[in-house]
Design a protein around this motif. Structure first.
Motif, PDB file in Angstrom:
ATOM      1  N   VAL B 144      -8.753  -0.742  -0.093  1.00 15.23           N
ATOM      2  CA  VAL B 144      -7.266  -0.650  -0.685  1.00 15.23           C
ATOM      3  C   VAL B 144      -6.340  -1.064   0.072  1.00 15.23           C
ATOM      4  O   VAL B 144      -6.185  -0.406   1.329  1.00 15.23           O
ATOM      5  N   THR B 145      -5.323  -1.617  -0.203  1.00 16.11           N
ATOM      6  CA  THR B 145      -4.166  -2.212   0.719  1.00 16.11           C
ATOM      7  C   THR B 145      -2.754  -1.332   0.274  1.00 16.11           C
ATOM      8  O   THR B 145      -2.699  -0.650  -0.822  1.00 16.11           O
ATOM      9  N   TYR B 146      -1.725  -1.180   1.349  1.00 13.92           N
ATOM     10  CA  TYR B 146      -0.691  -0.620   1.188  1.00 13.92           C
ATOM     11  C   TYR B 146      -0.738   0.850   0.962  1.00 13.92           C
ATOM     12  O   TYR B 146      -0.012   1.440  -0.097  1.00 13.92           O
ATOM     13  N   VAL B 147      -1.485   1.701   1.627  1.00  9.89           N
ATOM     14  CA  VAL B 147      -1.860   3.152   1.486  1.00  9.89           C
ATOM     15  C   VAL B 147      -0.833   3.981   2.241  1.00  9.89           C
ATOM     16  O   VAL B 147      -0.662   3.657   3.350  1.00  9.89           O
ATOM     17  N   SER B 148      -0.403   4.714   1.538  1.00 11.25           N
ATOM     18  CA  SER B 148       0.719   5.886   2.299  1.00 11.25           C
ATOM     19  C   SER B 148       0.049   6.991   2.169  1.00 11.25           C
ATOM     20  O   SER B 148       0.676   8.165   3.227  1.00 11.25           O
ATOM     21  N   ALA B 149      -0.953   7.587   1.472  1.00  9.64           N
ATOM     22  CA  ALA B 149      -1.541   8.951   1.851  1.00  9.64           C
ATOM     23  C   ALA B 149      -3.073   8.853   1.411  1.00  9.64           C
ATOM     24  O   ALA B 149      -3.395   8.160   0.427  1.00  9.64           O
ATOM     25  N   ILE B 150      -3.820   9.724   2.204  1.00 14.10           N
ATOM     26  CA  ILE B 150      -5.344   9.865   1.738  1.00 14.10           C
ATOM     27  C   ILE B 150      -5.487  11.461   1.876  1.00 14.10           C
ATOM     28  O   ILE B 150      -5.289  12.191   2.793  1.00 14.10           O
ATOM     29  N   GLU B 151      -6.303  11.742   0.763  1.00 10.45           N
ATOM     30  CA  GLU B 151      -6.762  12.996   0.734  1.00 10.45           C
ATOM     31  C   GLU B 151      -8.389  13.153   0.257  1.00 10.45           C
ATOM     32  O   GLU B 151      -8.571  12.374  -0.485  1.00 10.45           O
ATOM     33  N   ILE B 152      -9.156  13.867   0.840  1.00 14.14           N
ATOM     34  CA  ILE B 152     -10.505  13.957   0.571  1.00 14.14           C
ATOM     35  C   ILE B 152     -10.616  14.914  -0.593  1.00 14.14           C
ATOM     36  O   ILE B 152     -10.149  16.014  -0.310  1.00 14.14           O
ATOM     37  N   ILE B 153     -11.248  14.538  -1.719  1.00 13.16           N
ATOM     38  CA  ILE B 153     -11.273  15.413  -2.745  1.00 13.16           C
ATOM     39  C   ILE B 153     -12.763  16.072  -2.837  1.00 13.16           C
ATOM     40  O   ILE B 153     -12.837  17.155  -3.456  1.00 13.16           O
ATOM     41  N   GLU B 154     -13.720  15.431  -2.529  1.00 12.69           N
ATOM     42  CA  GLU B 154     -15.002  16.057  -2.765  1.00 12.69           C
ATOM     43  C   GLU B 154     -15.886  15.173  -1.583  1.00 12.69           C
ATOM     44  O   GLU B 154     -15.393  14.163  -1.077  1.00 12.69           O
ATOM     45  N   GLU B 155     -17.241  15.754  -1.589  1.00 14.39           N
ATOM     46  CA  GLU B 155     -17.907  15.054  -0.797  1.00 14.39           C
ATOM     47  C   GLU B 155     -18.199  13.549  -1.114  1.00 14.39           C
ATOM     48  O   GLU B 155     -18.370  13.183  -2.343  1.00 14.39           O
ATOM     49  N   ILE B 160      -6.252   8.120  -2.914  1.00 16.88           N
ATOM     50  CA  ILE B 160      -5.588   7.210  -2.312  1.00 16.88           C
ATOM     51  C   ILE B 160      -4.214   6.961  -3.077  1.00 16.88           C
ATOM     52  O   ILE B 160      -4.357   6.450  -4.165  1.00 16.88           O
ATOM     53  N   LYS B 161      -3.176   7.224  -2.186  1.00 18.55           N
ATOM     54  CA  LYS B 161      -1.927   6.692  -2.920  1.00 18.55           C
ATOM     55  C   LYS B 161      -1.626   5.271  -2.572  1.00 18.55           C
ATOM     56  O   LYS B 161      -1.552   4.972  -1.059  1.00 18.55           O
ATOM     57  N   ARG B 162      -1.356   4.369  -3.188  1.00 20.94           N
ATOM     58  CA  ARG B 162      -1.073   3.076  -2.973  1.00 20.94           C
ATOM     59  C   ARG B 162       0.206   2.566  -3.378  1.00 20.94           C
ATOM     60  O   ARG B 162       0.605   2.746  -4.691  1.00 20.94           O
ATOM     61  N   THR B 163       1.040   1.948  -2.679  1.00 20.03           N
ATOM     62  CA  THR B 163       2.362   1.499  -3.174  1.00 20.03           C
ATOM     63  C   THR B 163       2.256   0.224  -4.113  1.00 20.03           C
ATOM     64  O   THR B 163       1.280  -0.700  -3.848  1.00 20.03           O
ATOM     65  N   ILE B 164       2.755   0.203  -5.320  1.00 22.20           N
ATOM     66  CA  ILE B 164       2.711  -0.799  -6.193  1.00 22.20           C
ATOM     67  C   ILE B 164       4.282  -1.183  -6.441  1.00 22.20           C
ATOM     68  O   ILE B 164       5.156  -0.412  -6.004  1.00 22.20           O
ATOM     69  N   LYS B 165       4.326  -2.483  -7.095  1.00 20.67           N
ATOM     70  CA  LYS B 165       5.622  -2.586  -7.528  1.00 20.67           C
ATOM     71  C   LYS B 165       6.214  -1.838  -8.507  1.00 20.67           C
ATOM     72  O   LYS B 165       5.900  -1.421  -9.523  1.00 20.67           O
ATOM     73  N   GLY B 166       7.430  -1.320  -7.961  1.00 18.51           N
ATOM     74  CA  GLY B 166       8.167  -0.137  -8.848  1.00 18.51           C
ATOM     75  C   GLY B 166       7.659   1.337  -8.678  1.00 18.51           C
ATOM     76  O   GLY B 166       8.099   2.199  -9.100  1.00 18.51           O
ATOM     77  N   GLY B 167       6.630   1.590  -7.727  1.00 16.07           N
ATOM     78  CA  GLY B 167       6.113   2.868  -7.460  1.00 16.07           C
ATOM     79  C   GLY B 167       4.868   3.015  -6.940  1.00 16.07           C
ATOM     80  O   GLY B 167       4.651   2.341  -5.904  1.00 16.07           O
ATOM     81  N   TYR B 168       4.161   3.908  -7.335  1.00 17.97           N
ATOM     82  CA  TYR B 168       2.701   4.054  -6.816  1.00 17.97           C
ATOM     83  C   TYR B 168       1.689   4.291  -7.806  1.00 17.97           C
ATOM     84  O   TYR B 168       1.833   4.757  -9.073  1.00 17.97           O
ATOM     85  N   LEU B 171      -5.596   6.165  -6.795  1.00 18.18           N
ATOM     86  CA  LEU B 171      -6.828   5.766  -6.640  1.00 18.18           C
ATOM     87  C   LEU B 171      -7.993   6.866  -6.263  1.00 18.18           C
ATOM     88  O   LEU B 171      -7.634   7.268  -5.304  1.00 18.18           O
ATOM     89  N   GLU B 172      -9.085   6.732  -7.001  1.00 22.02           N
ATOM     90  CA  GLU B 172     -10.196   7.532  -6.262  1.00 22.02           C
ATOM     91  C   GLU B 172     -10.920   6.557  -5.952  1.00 22.02           C
ATOM     92  O   GLU B 172     -11.585   5.882  -6.852  1.00 22.02           O
ATOM     93  N   VAL B 173     -11.445   6.727  -5.047  1.00 26.01           N
ATOM     94  CA  VAL B 173     -12.314   5.603  -4.180  1.00 26.01           C
ATOM     95  C   VAL B 173     -13.276   6.400  -3.240  1.00 26.01           C
ATOM     96  O   VAL B 173     -13.599   7.087  -2.693  1.00 26.01           O
ATOM     97  N   LYS B 174     -14.566   5.612  -3.372  1.00 30.82           N
ATOM     98  CA  LYS B 174     -15.839   6.350  -2.943  1.00 30.82           C
ATOM     99  C   LYS B 174     -15.614   5.756  -1.159  1.00 30.82           C
ATOM    100  O   LYS B 174     -15.659   4.745  -0.983  1.00 30.82           O
ATOM    101  N   MET B 175     -16.275   6.756  -0.452  1.00 29.43           N
ATOM    102  CA  MET B 175     -16.356   6.352   1.022  1.00 29.43           C
ATOM    103  C   MET B 175     -17.848   5.685   0.980  1.00 29.43           C
ATOM    104  O   MET B 175     -18.711   6.105   0.489  1.00 29.43           O
ATOM    105  N   PRO B 176     -18.052   4.901   2.280  1.00 29.74           N
ATOM    106  CA  PRO B 176     -16.776   4.625   2.905  1.00 29.74           C
ATOM    107  C   PRO B 176     -15.873   3.564   2.583  1.00 29.74           C
ATOM    108  O   PRO B 176     -16.520   2.579   1.590  1.00 29.74           O
TER     109      PRO B 176
END
Ligand SMILES: Cc1cc2nc3c(=O)[nH]c(=O)nc-3n(C[C@H](O)[C@H](O)[C@H](O)COP(=O)(O)OP(=O)(O)OC[C@H]3O[C@@H](n4cnc5c(N)ncnc54)[C@H](O)[C@@H]3O)c2cc1C
Ligand SMILES: Nc1ncnc2c1ncn2[C@@H]1O[C@H](COP(=O)(O)O)[C@@H](O)[C@H]1O
Lengths: 323, 265
Positions: B144-155, B160-168, B171-176
């Protein structure tokens, strides 16, 4: 007759069915190249309920458009986009693959270049194919002051992302042939999903005639800048740090990681003139800057360099302009 | 369960305003430029340190570059990184983003046991932003690119907060996964004074060669690259009047108003 031996693919970015303007710039540039030296331009359009938009891409240079539709493709998402475009490339083996250097274009191209172990040029400001069929582009670096002439030497498709706003979309009187390709995205197998999107209307200041630009010298207080911009009917732009601290949206940030201006007039207040910033004001006709430092680097990039405190000058200026 | 390794790719870059172009030899003179941790990588490191504070794990930096980078990599250790690795090998000279992402991916795989990899959104010299998605592909993990914040929500999952044109977008993404971190999205901490002394005097930077990564010389450097630089050119700034106006604010404003009026007429 158009020769078919050479095929250039252009990634057409869209969101909720609205096509990204800078994709059309790339399309037109690709067409200019094939008109000169032969070949076919194919637009790659992923989205949802999007096939109606495909035909008119012919007007910007596409001979053909390949469409893939799925609800999940409504907005960009790196995993399914890379998988589908990667699959299409594998199946049909285009010679070149171009995308606009938007966040999403770079995101996709960066992944695909490694998938195909091929060369990828970044945000080129000039682009051509040489006699040997190799992609040659001009890649700006160090904030944009130095340009590397880069040649692809390995891999297929040869890839580049194209800087935004450098080329102009041209209108032709033709329609593109459209091919809709079936592809079922297995959503449950994806490693990512979008759960929320927050967007506001964006003013495209790359097209503004007049812009008042605020730098960190404003201390993040845009009140005077706003008043000045209203007085002379200008739009507002900012340097990157002001977007970083959140007083202005990223979309009006000027420079190598933001927008390039094409205005007749830019009034720049309290910006130092860092390399990454000044690359965004190259095409401004008249640059006026106000800075309390007699020797800020921005001086070299200004037609008029006003030495003084913006908090003293702007109120007076606004008053005088109103009279 | 605490997070496993958080790996930060860390590049050292020259300050762009101090770079000089030599028009005769057509080369870039970096000699007089001060080196710094690539600004966006500093934000990535800060984000990694904050993640560790919240969720545990070890923060490890990995860099591919010459030995002269060592003092600045130690600065990252002084900021709080638990360990640091430098991949340094003559064969790496001339690498474009293809072998660079390959080499970094190999090193990350060798470190192993990672949940999150953080890079900068782009480097201030090359500025391609291509390396992070490239690493994702070599490692076959999501990016994921242009990320400004990450929070772990569960195991095993992060928000993930990603900047897009006009806002953000969120996303929910599996680790790793690998995320490229937006320049300026946080305020990097200052190095701790005592830790800085320790890093400079006692910390041992691990230096790996390409052999340590089981890479052959042909896979990296000029030979392993898929692009080549034909020529460097200076993009001269446009000609400007450079008229300097100074003095009493009232008079300044008057003169400036005249200039503006004549332009917008
Ligand atoms: C990879 C990378 C990409 C970047 N991309 C961009 C980009 O696209 N755009 C961008 O803008 N930056 C970018 N930057 C950041 C850039 O390097 C500079 O840090 C930034 O442009 C500085 O912004 P500034 O001029 O507003 O602030 P500063 O450099 O802090 O300058 C403030 C200026 O205001 C003046 N000033 C202060 N108070 C007053 C006053 N009261 N009245 C008048 N003048 C005053 C000061 O003299 C100074 O010249 C990038 C950096 C990196 C590393
Ligand atoms: N030689 C390198 N060593 C370590 N990290 C790197 C290197 N090159 C690129 N990166 C990482 O990839 C990011 C994007 O770089 P780039 O693709 O060159 O713009 C940087 O911010 C770094 O985090």
């Amino acid at each position: 007759m158009v020769l078919a031996e050479r095929s250039i693919w252009v990634f057409i970015e869209q969101e909720y069915g609205v096509i990204e303007e800078s994709s059309l710039e790339v399309l037109s540039k690709a067409r200019e190249i094939t008109d000169k030296s032969g070949g076919l331009v194919t637009g790659i359009l992923l989205g949802w309920n999007i096939r109606d938009k495909a035909r008119e891409l012919g007007r910007y240079g596409a001979h053909k458009v390949i469409v893939v539709e799925d609800k999940i493709l409504e907005t960009y998402l790196s995993e399914p986009y890379a998988d589908i475009v990667g699959w299409l490339i594998e199946e049909r083996k285009p010679d070149y693959f171009l995308a606009s250097a938007t966040r999403n274009g770079r995101d996709l191209a960066g992944r695909l270049a490694v998938r195909f172990k091929t060369g990828l040029q970044a945000h080129v400001i000039e682009l051509d194919i040489n006699e040997d069929g190799l992609l040659v582009g001009h890649v700006p670096g160090f904030g944009g002051n130095i340009v590397a002439v880069v040649k692809n030497i390995k891999g297929k498709p040869q890839m580049a992302t194209v800087a935004i706003g450098v080329f102009t979309p041209k209108k032709l009187w033709s329609e593109a042939e459209v091919e809709v390709v079936d592809y079922k995205v297995e959503v449950e197998r994806l490693n990512m999903r979008i759960i929320e999107r927050v967007k506001r209307e964006v003013v495209d200041i790359s097209k503004s005639k007049r812009v008042v630009v605020a730098g960190m010298g404003t201390g993040g207080d845009l009140e005077l800048v706003r008043k000045l911009s209203e007085t002379i009917a200008a739009d507002i732009g900012v340097t990157r740090p002001l977007a970083d601290i959140g007083v202005a949206p990223r979309d009006i940030q000027i420079g190598s990681t933001g927008v390039s201006l094409n205005a007749d007039l830019a009034i720049i207040v309290g910006a130092s003139g860092a390399p990454h910033f000044v690359s965004g004001i190259r095409n401004v006709k008249t640059v006026i800057s106000i800075n309390k430092d007699p020797e800020a680097p921005i001086k070299e990039f200004s037609d008029y360099y006003i030495i003084g405190d913006l908090f003293e000058i702007l109120p007076r200026l606004i008053e005088k302009l109103k009279r | 369960m605490p997070l496993r390794n958080i790996i930060v790719t860390l590049k050292i870059t020259p300050k762009p305003e101090e770079i000089r172009f030599d028009p005769v030899t057509k080369t870039i003179d970096r000699a007089k430029a001060t080196n710094e941790i690539n600004p966006a990588d500093k934000n990535a490191l800060e984000m990694a340190l904050q993640l560790r504070e919240k969720y545990g794990g070890r923060v490890i930096t990995v860099s591919m570059g010459p030995p002269v980078w060592e003092p600045l990599i130690k600065l990252a250790v002084a900021m709080g990184a638990d360990d640091a690795i430098l991949i340094s090998d003559r064969a790496l000279a001339g690498s474009d983003t293809l072998p660079t992402s390959l080499t970094l991916a190999r090193a990350i795989a060798k470190i192993g046991d990672y949940d999150i990899i953080l890079s900068g959104e782009e480097s201030s010299d090359g500025g391609t932003g291509q390396v992070p998605p490239g690493i994702g592909e070599w490692l076959r993990i999501p990016h994921v690119t242009y990320v400004s914040a990450i929070e772990i929500i569960e195991e095993g999952r992060a928000r993930i907060k990603r900047t897009i044109k006009g806002g953000y977008e969120i996303l929910e993404v599996k680790m790793p996964f690998i995320a490229s971190v937006e320049l300026g999205c946080n305020t990097p901490r200052f190095p701790d004074f005592r830790r800085k002394r320790w890093a400079e005097r006692e910390f041992k930077l691990k230096v790996w060669t390409i052999a340590d990564l089981e890479l052959a010389p042909e896979e990296v450097g000029f030979k392993g690259s898929a692009t080549t630089v034909v020529e460097l050119r200076e993009l001269k700034p446009p000609e400007r009047l450079k008229r300097v106006i100074s003095g009493d604010p009232d008079k300044l404003a008057e003169e400036l108003a005249e200039i503006i009026r004549s332009i917008i007429k």
